[in-house]
Scaffold this motif. Structure first.
Motif, mmCIF file in Angstrom:
data_model
loop_
_atom_site.group_PDB
_atom_site.id
_atom_site.type_symbol
_atom_site.label_atom_id
_atom_site.label_comp_id
_atom_site.label_asym_id
_atom_site.label_seq_id
_atom_site.Cartn_x
_atom_site.Cartn_y
_atom_site.Cartn_z
ATOM 1 N N HIS A 22 -45.341 14.973 -17.644
ATOM 2 C CA HIS A 22 -44.642 13.691 -17.667
ATOM 3 C C HIS A 22 -45.534 12.598 -18.243
ATOM 4 N N GLY A 86 -28.784 16.017 -16.012
ATOM 5 C CA GLY A 86 -30.204 15.694 -16.167
ATOM 6 C C GLY A 86 -30.831 16.475 -17.294
ATOM 7 N N SER A 90 -32.334 14.852 -20.782
ATOM 8 C CA SER A 90 -33.717 15.136 -21.171
ATOM 9 C C SER A 90 -33.788 15.725 -22.578
ATOM 10 N N ASP A 148 -34.152 10.478 -15.610
ATOM 11 C CA ASP A 148 -35.003 11.663 -15.532
ATOM 12 C C ASP A 148 -36.062 11.528 -14.446
ATOM 13 N N THR A 149 -36.685 10.345 -14.344
ATOM 14 C CA THR A 149 -37.724 10.152 -13.334
ATOM 15 C C THR A 149 -37.144 10.143 -11.930
ATOM 16 N N SER A 151 -34.381 11.513 -10.918
ATOM 17 C CA SER A 151 -33.884 12.844 -10.560
ATOM 18 C C SER A 151 -35.036 13.754 -10.134
ATOM 19 N N GLN A 152 -36.209 13.603 -10.765
ATOM 20 C CA GLN A 152 -37.371 14.377 -10.331
ATOM 21 C C GLN A 152 -37.803 13.978 -8.933
#
Length: 276
Positions: A22, A86, A90, A148-149, A151-152
């Motif tokens: 990341h 997601g 991405s 994206d962040t 969801s992580q």
């Protein structure tokens, strides 16, 4: 979102690698590049720390979301549509970043330093032009407010509740491993860019091209692999259990590009120095 192994050593190692990967994201590289260049002349010490401060702000949001989601969603499982959307987002971002950075390398004059290009950084506009440590950390925090962040971070909350230890403490530990990996990558990147700016010579030009090509190539390859996994059950099955290996490959290639870029630049610069 990525699937996570349930055994603790593999889980910790994979989450740390996800953080490293990341941190090598083209949007991170581009924004840290901009922050470092903005402060290079007036505040050189801050310029060297821009990557670290950006990562700390970014990581604070990841940690808060992971712990908060763990406390609020006991027994919650991420719906399938969230994982698919997601992955799709991405892939689109990676394709865009790959094309942008490849175009930057091809369009740059031979005597110019190639700067990495990002998508999120353009949304911030002049907010990215800050010269205070807290402001740099705030930019990093704003960057974390993306699908994206977040969801992580939610994935860490889910994984934190799946083990025997369970709960917010486990989610915080996983998020902390992710942040540590990201901190290593972003901190090294900020320091590296500050050194290149200080040189502003052939070494910087060649090294920046190698790094930009690595960012573009890896973004396109990871996007292609993600798309193949979505479209082909066979590739999806092949990739199961290989997340740690694939993450290590991405991180190794990106880290090696730093070293290779500087090495090639020094090799090319040696004959020029001898002629001078």
């Amino acid at each position: 979102m990525e699937s996570l192994p349930l055994d603790s050593p593999s889980l910790v190692a994979l989450v740390f690698l996800l953080g490293l990967k990341h941190g090598f994201d083209a949007d991170h590289l581009a924004t840290i590049d901009g922050l470092t260049r903005f402060n290079a002349r007036s505040r050189p010490r801050l310029a060297r720390l821009c990557g670290t401060l950006f990562s700390l702000g970014h990581g604070a949001v990841v940690l808060a979301v992971a712990v908060g989601a763990s406390l609020l969603s006991r027994g919650w499982q991420a719906p399938e549509w969230l994982e698919l959307s997601g992955a799709g987002i991405s892939i689109l971002f990676l394709l865009g970043l790959g094309v942008l950075n490849l175009g930057a390398v091809l369009a740059a004059p031979r005597d110019a330093v190639v700067r990495p290009l990002g998508l999120k950084g353009r949304w911030l506009g002049r907010l990215a032009e800050v010269s205070h440590p807290a402001g740099v950390a705030l930019v990093g925090a704003l960057f974390a407010l993306s699908f994206d962040t977040l969801s992580q971070a939610a994935l860490f909350a889910v994984a934190g509740g799946s083990g025997a230890g369970g709960g917010a403490l486990r989610a915080a530990g996983l998020a902390g491993c992710f942040v540590l990996g990201m901190l290593v990558a972003d901190g090294a990147n900020g320091f590296w860019i500050a050194r290149l700016i200080a040189r502003a010579d052939g070494v910087a030009r060649i090294a920046s091209r190698v790094m930009a090509l690595a960012v573009a190539g890896m973004s396109l390859l990871v996007a292609a692999y993600g798309l193949a996994r979505l479209l082909s059950p066979r590739i999806e099955a092949w990739g199961e259990g290989k997340e740690l290996l694939l993450g290590a490959v991405v991180v190794t290639v990106m880290a090696a590009s730093f070293v290779v870029g500087l090495r090639l630049a020094r090799i090319q610069g040696a004959p020029a120095a001898a002629r001078g």
